[in-house]
Design a protein around this motif. Structure first.
Motif, PDB file in Angstrom:
ATOM      1  N   ALA A  84      52.422 -37.972 -46.465  1.00 38.32           N
ATOM      2  CA  ALA A  84      52.046 -39.512 -46.717  1.00 38.32           C
ATOM      3  C   ALA A  84      52.813 -40.178 -47.724  1.00 38.32           C
ATOM      4  O   ALA A  84      53.178 -41.533 -47.386  1.00 38.32           O
ATOM      5  CB  ALA A  84      50.581 -39.823 -46.776  1.00 38.32           C
ATOM      6  N   ILE A  85      53.268 -39.616 -48.940  1.00 39.06           N
ATOM      7  CA  ILE A  85      53.956 -40.462 -49.985  1.00 39.06           C
ATOM      8  C   ILE A  85      55.454 -40.459 -49.695  1.00 39.06           C
ATOM      9  O   ILE A  85      56.084 -41.328 -49.693  1.00 39.06           O
ATOM     10  CB  ILE A  85      53.453 -39.581 -51.304  1.00 39.06           C
ATOM     11  CG1 ILE A  85      52.159 -39.783 -51.507  1.00 39.06           C
ATOM     12  CG2 ILE A  85      54.389 -40.272 -52.270  1.00 39.06           C
ATOM     13  CD1 ILE A  85      51.712 -39.229 -52.657  1.00 39.06           C
ATOM     14  N   PHE A  86      55.889 -39.420 -49.334  1.00 45.64           N
ATOM     15  CA  PHE A  86      57.532 -39.090 -49.240  1.00 45.64           C
ATOM     16  C   PHE A  86      58.043 -39.446 -47.919  1.00 45.64           C
ATOM     17  O   PHE A  86      59.126 -39.418 -47.822  1.00 45.64           O
ATOM     18  CB  PHE A  86      57.866 -37.680 -49.779  1.00 45.64           C
ATOM     19  CG  PHE A  86      57.609 -37.468 -51.285  1.00 45.64           C
ATOM     20  CD1 PHE A  86      58.416 -38.061 -52.439  1.00 45.64           C
ATOM     21  CD2 PHE A  86      56.577 -36.742 -51.687  1.00 45.64           C
ATOM     22  CE1 PHE A  86      58.305 -37.794 -53.364  1.00 45.64           C
ATOM     23  CE2 PHE A  86      56.219 -36.554 -52.947  1.00 45.64           C
ATOM     24  CZ  PHE A  86      57.087 -37.121 -53.968  1.00 45.64           C
ATOM     25  N   HIS A  87      57.120 -39.382 -46.821  1.00 45.26           N
ATOM     26  CA  HIS A  87      57.895 -39.803 -45.759  1.00 45.26           C
ATOM     27  C   HIS A  87      57.001 -41.042 -45.113  1.00 45.26           C
ATOM     28  O   HIS A  87      56.446 -41.178 -43.994  1.00 45.26           O
ATOM     29  CB  HIS A  87      57.423 -38.488 -44.601  1.00 45.26           C
ATOM     30  CG  HIS A  87      58.037 -37.455 -44.976  1.00 45.26           C
ATOM     31  ND1 HIS A  87      59.552 -37.112 -44.397  1.00 45.26           N
ATOM     32  CD2 HIS A  87      57.844 -36.466 -45.759  1.00 45.26           C
ATOM     33  CE1 HIS A  87      59.865 -35.962 -44.902  1.00 45.26           C
ATOM     34  NE2 HIS A  87      58.882 -35.600 -45.813  1.00 45.26           N
ATOM     35  N   ARG A  88      56.999 -42.327 -46.076  1.00 45.83           N
ATOM     36  CA  ARG A  88      56.131 -43.428 -45.722  1.00 45.83           C
ATOM     37  C   ARG A  88      57.152 -44.630 -45.030  1.00 45.83           C
ATOM     38  O   ARG A  88      56.765 -45.631 -45.148  1.00 45.83           O
ATOM     39  CB  ARG A  88      55.431 -43.799 -46.778  1.00 45.83           C
ATOM     40  CG  ARG A  88      56.098 -44.147 -47.928  1.00 45.83           C
ATOM     41  CD  ARG A  88      55.016 -44.387 -49.247  1.00 45.83           C
ATOM     42  NE  ARG A  88      55.694 -45.063 -50.484  1.00 45.83           N
ATOM     43  CZ  ARG A  88      56.227 -44.433 -51.322  1.00 45.83           C
ATOM     44  NH1 ARG A  88      56.307 -43.377 -51.071  1.00 45.83           N
ATOM     45  NH2 ARG A  88      56.946 -45.070 -52.083  1.00 45.83           N
ATOM     46  N   LYS A  89      58.451 -44.295 -44.941  1.00 50.59           N
ATOM     47  CA  LYS A  89      59.590 -45.091 -44.733  1.00 50.59           C
ATOM     48  C   LYS A  89      58.890 -45.913 -43.394  1.00 50.59           C
ATOM     49  O   LYS A  89      58.684 -45.625 -42.422  1.00 50.59           O
ATOM     50  CB  LYS A  89      60.798 -44.490 -44.288  1.00 50.59           C
ATOM     51  CG  LYS A  89      61.725 -45.578 -44.004  1.00 50.59           C
ATOM     52  CD  LYS A  89      63.235 -44.863 -43.830  1.00 50.59           C
ATOM     53  CE  LYS A  89      64.375 -45.811 -43.486  1.00 50.59           C
ATOM     54  NZ  LYS A  89      65.634 -45.091 -43.194  1.00 50.59           N
ATOM     55  N   ARG A  90      59.240 -47.313 -43.477  1.00 51.04           N
ATOM     56  CA  ARG A  90      58.621 -48.246 -42.461  1.00 51.04           C
ATOM     57  C   ARG A  90      59.580 -48.468 -41.464  1.00 51.04           C
ATOM     58  O   ARG A  90      60.833 -48.444 -41.832  1.00 51.04           O
ATOM     59  CB  ARG A  90      58.385 -49.623 -43.048  1.00 51.04           C
ATOM     60  CG  ARG A  90      57.112 -49.591 -44.240  1.00 51.04           C
ATOM     61  CD  ARG A  90      56.864 -51.045 -44.495  1.00 51.04           C
ATOM     62  NE  ARG A  90      55.952 -51.135 -45.589  1.00 51.04           N
ATOM     63  CZ  ARG A  90      55.375 -52.112 -45.988  1.00 51.04           C
ATOM     64  NH1 ARG A  90      55.708 -53.429 -46.035  1.00 51.04           N
ATOM     65  NH2 ARG A  90      54.376 -52.077 -46.898  1.00 51.04           N
ATOM     66  N   ARG A  91      59.348 -48.293 -40.091  1.00 51.55           N
ATOM     67  CA  ARG A  91      60.087 -48.439 -39.218  1.00 51.55           C
ATOM     68  C   ARG A  91      59.598 -49.425 -38.081  1.00 51.55           C
ATOM     69  O   ARG A  91      58.475 -49.642 -38.203  1.00 51.55           O
ATOM     70  CB  ARG A  91      60.200 -47.229 -38.395  1.00 51.55           C
ATOM     71  CG  ARG A  91      61.037 -46.141 -39.112  1.00 51.55           C
ATOM     72  CD  ARG A  91      60.949 -44.831 -38.283  1.00 51.55           C
ATOM     73  NE  ARG A  91      61.513 -43.567 -39.291  1.00 51.55           N
ATOM     74  CZ  ARG A  91      62.729 -43.442 -39.190  1.00 51.55           C
ATOM     75  NH1 ARG A  91      63.615 -44.076 -38.718  1.00 51.55           N
ATOM     76  NH2 ARG A  91      63.355 -42.354 -40.021  1.00 51.55           N
TER      77      ARG A  91
END
Length: 275
Positions: A84-91
């Protein structure tokens, strides 16, 4: 908001506080309604202090299962937080993340680890189950436990002598129910039987209970179990742990562990009515 509405809401809130406190007190007293709840602590995994030799492996198995479960839960929570923290890039809604068909190392990992865990749990459970159901040929004391709606009858045999049976009636306090007297540091065999419905023989300090099922023949090993008592004299609560009818909650009894001197005195007073 008008002052009148604010006053009304404050008065309602003040009324709810005593109601909530009364409800909490009611829940606390309801959950503690049983007067035979043994003392437990965190070091034993909230289990009572056992009074049998067989209680040691049960305690170890219980603690090990909790440690494994908590460790597994901690790993899962860390992985969820990491994702959740390190793969929260918005797309954008139309932009999907890269699609991967499979990842062989990860798939092997989440297949082998659960397999190893289940195998370890199975090994220790099977090992301890075999030990707990082991019977000796010559126990020091034999106790025939007869369950009925809604109490117990205990018939003790020691040294070839059958003592006077002890039977009871439904009671509200286990001190008032039938009392099974046993010696410390002795091997005790229990033979469970009933003629009506399913009951369950349970002494919490045994860390063990077994259903009493009607229709089981006497030569069936499933109706027997054996313990070796520790040197912990005292009176311990027992009850039926299977819902068996309207007075199930009053199907109480007690087990009294005594030293050798008291045990010999008890045998002398009860053996005269051998049957």
């Amino acid at each position: 908001m008008s002052p009148t509405r604010r006053t009304t809401r404050r008065s309602l809130a003040r009324r709810r506080v005593p109601r909530a406190a009364a409800l909490a007190l009611l829940l606390a007293t309801a959950t503690a309604c049983a007067n035979d709840v043994p003392e437990a602590n965190w070091s034993r995994g909230l289990l009572p202090d056992h009074i049998t030799e067989q209680g040691g492996p049960i305690q170890t198995l219980w603690n090990g299962a909790w440690i494994a479960a908590l460790a597994t839960g901690a790993v899962v929570i860390v992985l969820i937080a990491w994702a959740a923290i390190f793969h929260r890039k918005r797309r954008s809604k139309a932009d999907l993340p890269p699609q991967v068909r499979y990842n062989l190392p990860i798939e092997m990992l989440y297949t082998l680890i659960p397999l190893v865990m289940v195998s370890v749990f199975f090994f220790f459970t099977a090992r301890d189950s075999e030990y707990l159901t082991r019977m000796s040929n010559n126990p020091d004391v034999r106790v025939k436990v007869e369950a009925f709606q809604w109490s117990w009858r205990f018939t003790t045999t020691v040294g070839g002598k059958t003592l006077q049976p002890v039977a009871g009636m439904p009671v509200s306090d286990y001190h008032q129910g039938p009392q099974l007297v046993l010696p410390v540091n002795k091997t005790i065999e229990f033979d469970l039987s009933t003629d009506d419905v399913i009951h369950s023989f349970w002494v919490p300090e045994f860390l063990f209970k077994r259903d009493v099922i009607p229709g089981i023949p006497e030569d069936n090993p499933g109706r027997k179990f054996e313990i070796k008592t520790l040197n912990k004299p005292g009176v311990y609560a027992g009850r039926c742990a299977e819902l068996c009818g309207v007075d199930h909650s009053r199907m109480l009894f007690s087990v009294k562990l005594v030293n050798d001197r008291e045990w010999n005195q008890y045998i002398a007073t009860q053996a005269g009515s051998a049957q």
